[in-house]
Design a protein around this motif. Structure first.
Motif, short mmCIF file in Angstrom:
data_model
loop_
_atom_site.label_atom_id
_atom_site.label_comp_id
_atom_site.label_asym_id
_atom_site.label_seq_id
_atom_site.Cartn_x
_atom_site.Cartn_y
_atom_site.Cartn_z
N TYR A 185 -4.71 6.21 -3.25
CA TYR A 185 -2.80 5.80 -3.50
C TYR A 185 -2.41 6.25 -3.79
N GLY A 186 -2.52 8.05 -3.46
CA GLY A 186 -0.88 9.18 -4.35
C GLY A 186 -0.10 9.52 -2.40
N LEU A 187 0.88 9.86 -3.35
CA LEU A 187 1.68 11.13 -2.42
C LEU A 187 0.77 12.15 -1.68
N THR A 188 0.74 12.31 -0.94
CA THR A 188 -0.43 13.06 0.18
C THR A 188 0.85 13.81 1.46
N LYS A 189 0.41 15.49 1.45
CA LYS A 189 1.56 16.09 2.68
C LYS A 189 1.40 14.62 3.67
N GLN A 190 0.32 14.40 4.56
CA GLN A 190 0.67 13.46 5.81
C GLN A 190 1.56 12.45 4.96
N ARG A 191 1.77 11.89 4.38
CA ARG A 191 2.06 10.27 3.76
C ARG A 191 3.70 11.36 3.94
N GLU A 192 3.83 12.10 3.25
CA GLU A 192 5.44 12.68 2.98
C GLU A 192 6.24 12.58 3.98
N LYS A 193 5.08 13.20 5.89
CA LYS A 193 6.10 13.42 6.36
C LYS A 193 6.75 12.24 6.82
N ARG A 194 6.26 10.93 6.63
CA ARG A 194 6.41 9.77 7.22
C ARG A 194 8.08 9.48 6.64
N MET A 195 7.75 9.84 5.51
CA MET A 195 9.59 9.42 4.13
C MET A 195 10.54 9.53 5.50
N LYS A 196 11.43 8.22 5.20
CA LYS A 196 12.71 8.12 5.21
C LYS A 196 13.87 9.68 5.30
N GLN A 197 13.65 10.16 6.06
CA GLN A 197 14.62 11.18 5.43
C GLN A 197 15.67 11.64 4.20
N HIS A 198 16.41 10.80 3.72
CA HIS A 198 16.78 10.81 2.91
C HIS A 198 16.47 9.86 1.93
N ALA A 199 14.86 9.71 1.53
CA ALA A 199 14.19 8.97 0.38
C ALA A 199 13.51 10.11 -0.28
N ILE A 200 13.72 10.18 -1.83
CA ILE A 200 13.79 11.05 -2.50
C ILE A 200 12.56 10.57 -3.88
N VAL A 201 12.04 11.67 -4.26
CA VAL A 201 11.02 12.08 -4.79
C VAL A 201 10.61 11.85 -6.61
N LEU A 202 10.68 10.59 -7.36
CA LEU A 202 10.67 10.64 -9.07
C LEU A 202 9.53 10.63 -9.81
N HIS A 203 9.60 10.92 -10.33
CA HIS A 203 8.02 11.52 -11.93
C HIS A 203 8.47 11.37 -13.09
N THR A 261 0.78 -0.94 -0.07
CA THR A 261 0.04 -0.42 0.29
C THR A 261 0.88 1.22 0.05
N MET A 262 0.17 2.36 -0.02
CA MET A 262 0.58 3.58 -0.12
C MET A 262 1.06 3.74 0.81
N ASP A 263 0.35 3.69 1.91
CA ASP A 263 1.31 3.48 3.34
C ASP A 263 1.87 3.07 3.82
N GLU A 264 2.53 1.86 2.54
CA GLU A 264 3.91 1.15 4.26
C GLU A 264 4.71 1.52 3.15
N ALA A 265 4.12 2.39 1.55
CA ALA A 265 5.62 2.86 0.61
C ALA A 265 6.32 3.37 1.31
N VAL A 266 5.86 4.49 2.07
CA VAL A 266 6.40 5.64 2.29
C VAL A 266 7.53 5.70 3.02
N GLU A 267 6.83 4.31 3.64
CA GLU A 267 7.93 3.97 4.88
C GLU A 267 8.71 3.37 4.80
N VAL A 268 8.48 2.96 3.60
CA VAL A 268 9.92 1.87 2.74
C VAL A 268 10.91 1.65 2.19
N ALA A 269 10.17 3.12 1.27
CA ALA A 269 11.00 3.75 0.12
C ALA A 269 12.51 3.85 -0.18
#
Length: 308
Positions: free
Chosen positions: A231-249, A195-203
């Motif tokens: 299914y998208g990247l919300t501001k709330q989900r982005e805050k849970r990403m790893k500090q070094h993680a990056i977003v591509l599109h 899920t996207m909630d899992e994705a933001v924590e592992v990526a």
């Protein structure tokens, strides 16, 4: 290198060589071709980033660009893609850059003509130069691929970007996951779906994809209003990403659909960096195609086999 058609055709050594060359072009510069070369850009689908990136890459290398617009060509009179390509070859084109709605068409064309073909996107097949610029971007960030967690999120089933990246990233040692609407999963990509909630924590790398509306059934009910929350990247989900993680599109970005509009240019976004890297990556591919000895040898052998 001869034609550049699929990431499946590339060894790790070849991929790293192209990444290295793209980085050299950006840092140390490049030498335009001394010989006159002509590039025929045959785009049968709408494109902004890919087409303009190729044009800039070709012109930086000193090439003459033979532009082509399907809506104003002899295609409307019934001419086949093969005959169009042979025409460009006959008047002196040295390579063809092809974007087309039919999967595998670039490979088929490369087997029928004498000049190299660069696949700029073939239906829901692959988009290898987009993959290469993504790899350049990831390598610039981390300096390696082995062990990185990369989540490809979005319309997996209809995305050629997803396929090229999944093939190359897993080959290079990344842990690849997919995320999105389960109905848009692609059975050809046998990767764990999260899920996207899992994705933001592992990526370490979160690669977002747009909904490919043009490839969906016209009667399919796609609720874009709820897509971001589900299914998208919300501001709330982005805050849970790893500090070094990056977003591509790969873009174009549908702001407020697959990504909150405020995150498109946030600190962890590399979306416009990808576009910048696209020129150097495509220059590296063109250089390898036209300066590589194997290209000329293979083309000579192909001509001999056909005309002999």
């Amino acid at each position: 290198m001869n034609s550049f058609l699929s990431m499946k055709d590339m060894s790790n050594t070849e991929i790293h060589r192209l990444i290295k060359r793209a980085n050299e072009i950006q840092k140390k510069g490049y030498k335009p071709f001394e010989k006159q070369y002509f590039a025929a850009n045959l785009f049968f689908e709408p494109s902004t980033r890919t087409k303009m990136s190729f044009v800039v890459a070709e012109r930086k290398l000193g090439m003459e660009v033979l532009d082509f617009t399907a809506e104003f060509s002899s295609i409307l009179k019934g001419e086949s893609l093969y005959d169009t390509a042979r025409m460009f070859e006959s008047i002196g084109a040295n390579l063809i850059v092809l974007r087309h709605q039919q999967e595998n068409i670039a490979k088929e064309l490369s087997e029928s003509i004498h000049i190299p073909v660069i696949n700029a996107g073939d239906g829901t097949g692959e988009h290898p130069t987009q993959c290469l610029l993504d790899l350049v971007t990831i390598y610039q960030e981390f300096g390696h691929f082995n062990g990185l967690n990369v989540v490809i999120a979005g319309d997996i089933k209809h995305s050629r970007v997803a396929r090229s990246n999944a093939y190359a990233l897993s080959q290079l040692g990344c842990n690849v996951y997919v995320s999105g609407n389960p109905e848009w999963r692609d059975d050809r990509l046998d990767y764990e779906m999260i899920t996207m909630d899992e994705a933001v924590e592992v990526a370490d790398v979160l690669m977002l994809l747009r909904i490919q509306h043009e490839r969906h059934n016209q009667h399919e009910d796609i609720q874009v209003d709820s897509y971001l929350q589900n299914y998208g990247l919300t501001k709330q989900r982005e805050k849970r990403m790893k500090q070094h993680a990056i977003v591509l599109h790969p873009a174009p970005v549908n702001r407020g659909v697959e990504i909150d509009t405020e995150l498109v240019e946030c600190k962890r976004s590399r979306i416009f960096k990808q576009m910048e890297n696209g020129v150097a990556a495509r220059m590296a591919v063109i250089e390898s195609t036209l300066r590589g000895g194997a290209v000329h040898e293979n083309n000579l052998n192909k001509r001999s086999a056909i005309t002999g």
